[in-house]
Design a protein around this motif. Structure first.
Motif, PDB file in Angstrom:
ATOM      1  N   LYS A   1       0.934  -1.251   0.232  1.00 45.25           N
ATOM      2  CA  LYS A   1      -0.028   0.019   0.091  1.00 45.25           C
ATOM      3  C   LYS A   1       0.727   1.324   0.099  1.00 45.25           C
ATOM      4  CE  LYS A   1      -3.515   0.357   2.604  1.00 45.25           C
ATOM      5  NZ  LYS A   1      -4.635   0.197   3.796  1.00 45.25           N
ATOM      6  N   GLN A   2       2.049   1.302   0.768  1.00 45.22           N
ATOM      7  CA  GLN A   2       3.044   2.239   0.754  1.00 45.22           C
ATOM      8  C   GLN A   2       3.411   2.596  -0.401  1.00 45.22           C
ATOM      9  OE1 GLN A   2       5.611   1.351   4.155  1.00 45.22           O
ATOM     10  NE2 GLN A   2       4.459   2.406   5.530  1.00 45.22           N
TER      11      GLN A   2
ATOM     12  N   ALA B   1       0.906   4.006  -2.873  1.00 44.40           N
ATOM     13  CA  ALA B   1       0.669   5.626  -2.386  1.00 44.40           C
ATOM     14  C   ALA B   1       1.851   6.384  -3.103  1.00 44.40           C
ATOM     15  CB  ALA B   1       0.333   5.715  -1.034  1.00 44.40           C
TER      16      ALA B   1
ATOM     17  N   THR C   1      -3.498   6.047   0.783  1.00 41.65           N
ATOM     18  CA  THR C   1      -4.343   4.951   0.941  1.00 41.65           C
ATOM     19  C   THR C   1      -4.999   4.978   2.412  1.00 41.65           C
ATOM     20  OG1 THR C   1      -2.439   3.610   1.891  1.00 41.65           O
ATOM     21  CG2 THR C   1      -2.995   3.379  -0.504  1.00 41.65           C
ATOM     22  N   THR C   2      -4.641   5.843   3.215  1.00 43.12           N
ATOM     23  CA  THR C   2      -5.486   5.957   4.422  1.00 43.12           C
ATOM     24  C   THR C   2      -6.592   6.917   4.245  1.00 43.12           C
ATOM     25  OG1 THR C   2      -4.257   7.983   5.234  1.00 43.12           O
ATOM     26  CG2 THR C   2      -3.156   5.649   5.882  1.00 43.12           C
TER      27      THR C   2
ATOM     28  N   LEU D   1      -6.685  10.481   2.569  1.00 44.70           N
ATOM     29  CA  LEU D   1      -7.558  10.737   1.221  1.00 44.70           C
ATOM     30  C   LEU D   1      -8.419  11.952   1.488  1.00 44.70           C
ATOM     31  CD1 LEU D   1      -8.084   9.720  -1.310  1.00 44.70           C
ATOM     32  CD2 LEU D   1      -9.642   7.710  -0.592  1.00 44.70           C
TER      33      LEU D   1
END
Length: 51
Positions: A20-21, A24, A31-32, A36
């Motif tokens: 995810k990092q 992003a 992604t948090t 967002l």
């Protein structure tokens, strides 16, 4: 019984967090939820006030 200060995250163990990092960083889209919301809010304010 839990040990204070020690936690286990299955997402980190599997590698979901790192994936995810990386996504992003490459796309520039957080992604948090908070990240967002912050990005969308900034875009909206820019479109309203035109800075």
């Amino acid at each position: 019984m839990k040990i204070p200060g020690l936690s286990f995250s299955w997402k980190r163990a599997v590698g979901i967090t790192q994936a995810k990092q990386q996504i992003a960083r490459k796309t520039g889209i957080p992604t948090t939820k908070a990240g967002l919301e912050r990005k969308v809010g900034k875009i909206i304010l820019k479109s309203i006030f035109g800075k």
